[in-house]
Design a protein around this motif. Structure first.
Motif, PDB file in Angstrom:
ATOM      1  N   LEU A 162      42.928 -54.817   5.079  1.00 35.04           N
ATOM      2  CA  LEU A 162      42.925 -55.709   6.233  1.00 35.04           C
ATOM      3  C   LEU A 162      41.558 -56.383   6.323  1.00 35.04           C
ATOM      4  N   ASN A 163      41.556 -57.698   6.245  1.00 38.15           N
ATOM      5  CA  ASN A 163      40.301 -58.441   6.134  1.00 38.15           C
ATOM      6  C   ASN A 163      39.375 -58.167   7.321  1.00 38.15           C
ATOM      7  N   HIS A 164      38.141 -57.870   6.986  1.00 36.43           N
ATOM      8  CA  HIS A 164      37.107 -57.730   8.012  1.00 36.43           C
ATOM      9  C   HIS A 164      36.029 -58.705   7.581  1.00 36.43           C
ATOM     10  N   HIS A 165      34.913 -58.236   7.060  1.00 39.60           N
ATOM     11  CA  HIS A 165      33.921 -59.126   6.470  1.00 39.60           C
ATOM     12  C   HIS A 165      34.344 -59.461   5.036  1.00 39.60           C
ATOM     13  N   THR A 166      33.517 -60.223   4.329  1.00 40.40           N
ATOM     14  CA  THR A 166      33.692 -60.446   2.889  1.00 40.40           C
ATOM     15  C   THR A 166      32.732 -59.519   2.161  1.00 40.40           C
ATOM     16  N   GLU A 167      33.281 -58.562   1.447  1.00 40.26           N
ATOM     17  CA  GLU A 167      32.415 -57.565   0.815  1.00 40.26           C
ATOM     18  C   GLU A 167      31.332 -58.232  -0.042  1.00 40.26           C
ATOM     19  N   ALA A 168      30.121 -57.661   0.001  1.00 39.15           N
ATOM     20  CA  ALA A 168      28.962 -58.226  -0.711  1.00 39.15           C
ATOM     21  C   ALA A 168      29.112 -57.973  -2.220  1.00 39.15           C
ATOM     22  N   THR A 169      29.633 -58.973  -2.892  1.00 41.79           N
ATOM     23  CA  THR A 169      30.066 -58.859  -4.281  1.00 41.79           C
ATOM     24  C   THR A 169      28.985 -58.293  -5.209  1.00 41.79           C
ATOM     25  N   SER A 170      27.865 -58.983  -5.300  1.00 42.01           N
ATOM     26  CA  SER A 170      26.850 -58.612  -6.292  1.00 42.01           C
ATOM     27  C   SER A 170      26.187 -57.282  -5.944  1.00 42.01           C
ATOM     28  N   MET A 171      26.019 -57.038  -4.648  1.00 42.10           N
ATOM     29  CA  MET A 171      25.463 -55.749  -4.239  1.00 42.10           C
ATOM     30  C   MET A 171      26.397 -54.613  -4.663  1.00 42.10           C
ATOM     31  N   LEU A 172      27.699 -54.840  -4.558  1.00 43.78           N
ATOM     32  CA  LEU A 172      28.633 -53.786  -4.968  1.00 43.78           C
ATOM     33  C   LEU A 172      28.555 -53.560  -6.478  1.00 43.78           C
ATOM     34  N   TYR A 173      28.396 -54.639  -7.242  1.00 45.93           N
ATOM     35  CA  TYR A 173      28.185 -54.472  -8.689  1.00 45.93           C
ATOM     36  C   TYR A 173      26.972 -53.560  -8.934  1.00 45.93           C
ATOM     37  N   GLY A 174      25.906 -53.833  -8.198  1.00 47.55           N
ATOM     38  CA  GLY A 174      24.667 -53.061  -8.378  1.00 47.55           C
ATOM     39  C   GLY A 174      24.843 -51.606  -7.977  1.00 47.55           C
ATOM     40  N   LEU A 175      25.514 -51.402  -6.837  1.00 55.84           N
ATOM     41  CA  LEU A 175      25.721 -50.037  -6.368  1.00 55.84           C
ATOM     42  C   LEU A 175      26.545 -49.243  -7.374  1.00 55.84           C
ATOM     43  N   TYR A 176      27.611 -49.849  -7.862  1.00 54.51           N
ATOM     44  CA  TYR A 176      28.467 -49.142  -8.816  1.00 54.51           C
ATOM     45  C   TYR A 176      27.671 -48.742 -10.057  1.00 54.51           C
ATOM     46  N   GLU A 177      26.895 -49.664 -10.576  1.00 51.40           N
ATOM     47  CA  GLU A 177      26.128 -49.352 -11.785  1.00 51.40           C
ATOM     48  C   GLU A 177      25.057 -48.300 -11.492  1.00 51.40           C
ATOM     49  N   GLY A 178      24.443 -48.391 -10.318  1.00 47.76           N
ATOM     50  CA  GLY A 178      23.449 -47.386  -9.929  1.00 47.76           C
ATOM     51  C   GLY A 178      24.056 -45.998  -9.822  1.00 47.76           C
ATOM     52  N   LEU A 179      25.263 -45.905  -9.266  1.00 46.71           N
ATOM     53  CA  LEU A 179      25.945 -44.610  -9.150  1.00 46.71           C
ATOM     54  C   LEU A 179      26.308 -44.075 -10.534  1.00 46.71           C
ATOM     55  N   ARG A 180      26.745 -44.966 -11.415  1.00 46.33           N
ATOM     56  CA  ARG A 180      27.050 -44.526 -12.782  1.00 46.33           C
ATOM     57  C   ARG A 180      25.809 -43.933 -13.449  1.00 46.33           C
ATOM     58  N   LEU A 181      24.679 -44.577 -13.271  1.00 45.39           N
ATOM     59  CA  LEU A 181      23.438 -44.065 -13.869  1.00 45.39           C
ATOM     60  C   LEU A 181      23.123 -42.665 -13.344  1.00 45.39           C
ATOM     61  N   ILE A 182      23.318 -42.470 -12.051  1.00 45.79           N
ATOM     62  CA  ILE A 182      23.038 -41.163 -11.441  1.00 45.79           C
ATOM     63  C   ILE A 182      23.938 -40.095 -12.043  1.00 45.79           C
ATOM     64  N   LEU A 183      25.221 -40.419 -12.177  1.00 46.64           N
ATOM     65  CA  LEU A 183      26.166 -39.415 -12.665  1.00 46.64           C
ATOM     66  C   LEU A 183      26.016 -39.192 -14.165  1.00 46.64           C
ATOM     67  N   GLU A 184      25.584 -40.210 -14.891  1.00 43.39           N
ATOM     68  CA  GLU A 184      25.299 -40.011 -16.314  1.00 43.39           C
ATOM     69  C   GLU A 184      24.113 -39.053 -16.492  1.00 43.39           C
TER      70      GLU A 184
END
Lengths: 419, 419
Positions: free
Chosen positions: B263-285
């Protein structure tokens, strides 16, 4: 060791009312390394960003900076910093985002007076002015371009009336800034909010805003220094009774962070600011007038193509938002199935709609970097093919040709002007 | 055409408590092209991010997602969604960020009961539990690691007591997640907030949070559908009396956006989410245990170097935050002049402090990608040189050697373990 999947970003042509495509220069800017928030290299970037924002928002307001959040974060920051419990707020609402202004103002504790019209119409400024006379609001909050209906509301007369009647005018210009004329100062707008992910063509996540001294006066009356930063004297002299309900959106504290005092509030979103600065530079390099003209030409080509194909536009042309084109979904067609095939087979995205228009219209954005000839032509060709596959009778081949006519006519005019 | 200056990002070693340096993989991820917010490629990235976040936050909570804003946006979202007018909230405050929790809870309309201790101490859990028995709060809101004093508060006993007494425990873990043990579920934390720009080592601008069903129950009672999206029936059945005061921070609406309903609320911050995902991957690696160990070793080397140089640490070692090291500024030394020379001549940034500690301590962060051997050694060498230029008598050459000893000892232990 955990093995997660590297993510893969497929190639897309994004023809929605946001988020839209972003110039590679913006994405490259965002990949720069981090600077500390008080590093002089970073604080000077903050100052430079304020300068460029003033030019794009056509204002001399000193306070012109982004909120770290998406567009509605900026809207809420403006509304909750200005509106106090019991204030009368008039919201002339002509679409979903008027509904958003209404609900944010309600949550601020305002006595909200809503004017509505059919989705697809806008207001005669005189009607708004008459309603102002009747309800005597402290604030008029209104959307400039509502993407949910693809309509644009004339603001200049309302702005003049507000100033004359000493009413504050707050404007959601998220869908228009950077794509069509928005003249903050000339239209006497007191507070204006926009977002990055539409015609500014920067990724979602920031909401630039600007406000004048009429609003700053209110902020200073409501100001308090944050606990943990304040001295005992400052805490004693703070006006807690009228304190703004949000810390994150407290413009009186945010403007200290964006001033030479640099009084710490949040940690400014480093990479987003890099992107915003580069996006603003691109806008000013192109020039506002040239940019608005590019948006108009591409819109005209899109509209010519849609109509030549035999489809119908939603709403009247005189109040059409130049950055969003609403197309009536032909009877018996599943709009979402068309959108899905466009995305899956052609990598092109157009938008559905909300509320009373859901399932009735598609919305095609022509915003920022997405607003270019190639995208218009590819979208028209793909839409024709997909509609044909959905057994819709369209005038085969005519959509793209009509758009090409617009572009070639524009070139002929340009050449004639040069000659 | 407007000519603005292209911005230039100088090379920096950032040894502050955030924002910190970012792995190049994160910056590259952020430079990817945009995806629409409802594009299946993007919504699956949202879902995958929730999964990785659960692992990093050590929770099975379904609702685990980022707020689009900096850390305090997440704190405010949690507090204003849970706290209602008149609720009793106990804040045991041991630094600036306890002050922040206090003021946000106040702005939510809570009856805030503050416990304080000297800046530099933390609380004996029994004292907090006794105060809970006395004031009978609905919520205990507390900071896990307060960067302003460099202290860490033990939470496990408090968590158990809260669950037993049916009190909600909300924790600001901005300074600790990703750098030292934070076990959301085992410690019985009901709602936990962190930020991207510290030990997660992603640019500032997102605030991941998680909450359990005890909190979801409250959200569902306070839920309303946004005007402009809601049907008439939904509007009639909404509970406006207990409505959350913020739209942007309304977790009951945000969780619909992060659910299959989208259900639409804001527009998710696209590039920040890319960064967060990659940062989390680095942590788990790297692995959580290995990552915490890296943070401990580098902290130990830094502390050994600081002490060998002849400087004094601020506070007791038993409650020292492993990700921030506070150093007492020697008598008669201008702390800001030392920091300026470190930045200007060596490109190394350390932090000053706030409130009662301003001018009395420097704060050196060892967080995320900034927390590496090279940075520790360069910082110690540079600090020695700068202090010498400021006429401070230090044990010349000994700081770096002491840190090297720590690293070599660690290597010897590793080799012995391998053998």
């Amino acid at each position: 060791m955990h093995h997660s999947t590297p993510f893969h970003v497929p190639v897309r042509t994004i023809m929605t009312p946001g988020p839209v495509e972003v110039d590679p220069r913006v994405r490259q800017a965002m990949s720069n390394s981090i600077l500390g928030q008080f590093d002089p290299s970073f604080t000077s970037l903050m100052n430079e960003t304020m300068k460029l924002l003033r030019l794009v928002l056509q204002t001399t307001n000193h306070w012109t900076f982004p909120i770290d959040g998406t567009s509605r974060a900026g809207i809420e920051a403006m509304l909750c910093s200005v509106i106090e419990e019991g204030d009368i707020v008039l919201v002339p609402s002509f679409g979903r985002f008027g509904g958003l202004l209404t609900e944010i103002a309600e949550r601020c504790g305002a006595d909200v007076q809503v004017m509505t019209c059919e989705w697809g119409d806008v207001f005669d400024p005189d009607d708004v002015i008459n309603e102002m006379k009747r309800v005597k609001p402290k604030v008029v909050a209104i959307v400039h371009g509502d993407t949910s209906t693809g309509r644009i509301q004339p603001l200049k007369e309302i702005g003049y009336a507000c100033r004359e009647m000493d009413v504050l005018l707050l404007v959601d210009a998220v869908a228009t800034v950077g794509g069509t004329e928005v003249n903050t100062d000339e239209w006497m707008i007191d507070g204006l909010i926009t977002g990055t992910q539409k015609c500014l063509s920067v990724p979602a996540g920031m909401a630039p805003l600007t406000y004048n001294e009429r609003i700053e006066d209110i902020l200073l009356q409501r100001k308090s220094i944050e606990k943990g930063l304040a001295t005992k004297e400052q805490l004693l002299s703070s006006n807690f009774e009228r304190r703004i309900r949000s810390n994150y959106f407290d413009l009186s504290q945010l403007q200290d962070y964006w001033s030479p005092a640099r009084l710490n509030h949040h940690t400014e979103a480093t990479s987003m600011l890099y992107g915003l600065y580069e996006g603003l530079r691109l806008i000013l390099e192109e020039g506002l007038e040239a940019r608005f003209k590019r948006h108009r030409v591409n819109e005209r080509a899109l509209v010519a193509g849609i109509e030549a194909m035999g489809l119908e536009l939603f709403g009247h042309s005189e109040n059409k938002l130049p950055t969003v084109t609403c197309v009536t979904i032909p009877d018996g067609v599943n709009g979402d199935s068309v959108r899905k095939m466009l995305l899956d087979d052609f990598g092109i995205e157009i938008a559905s709609s909300f509320g009373p228009l859901h399932g009735k219209i598609w919305r095609i954005g022509t915003m920022g970097y997405s607003c270019q000839q190639r995208n218009i032509l590819l979208t028209l060709g793909a839409l024709e093919a997909v509609l044909t596959r959905h057994d819709v009778k369209v005038n085969v081949g005519e959509g793209v040709q009509a758009a090409l006519d617009v572009y070639q006519q524009k070139e002929r005019i340009s050449k004639a002007n040069d000659g």
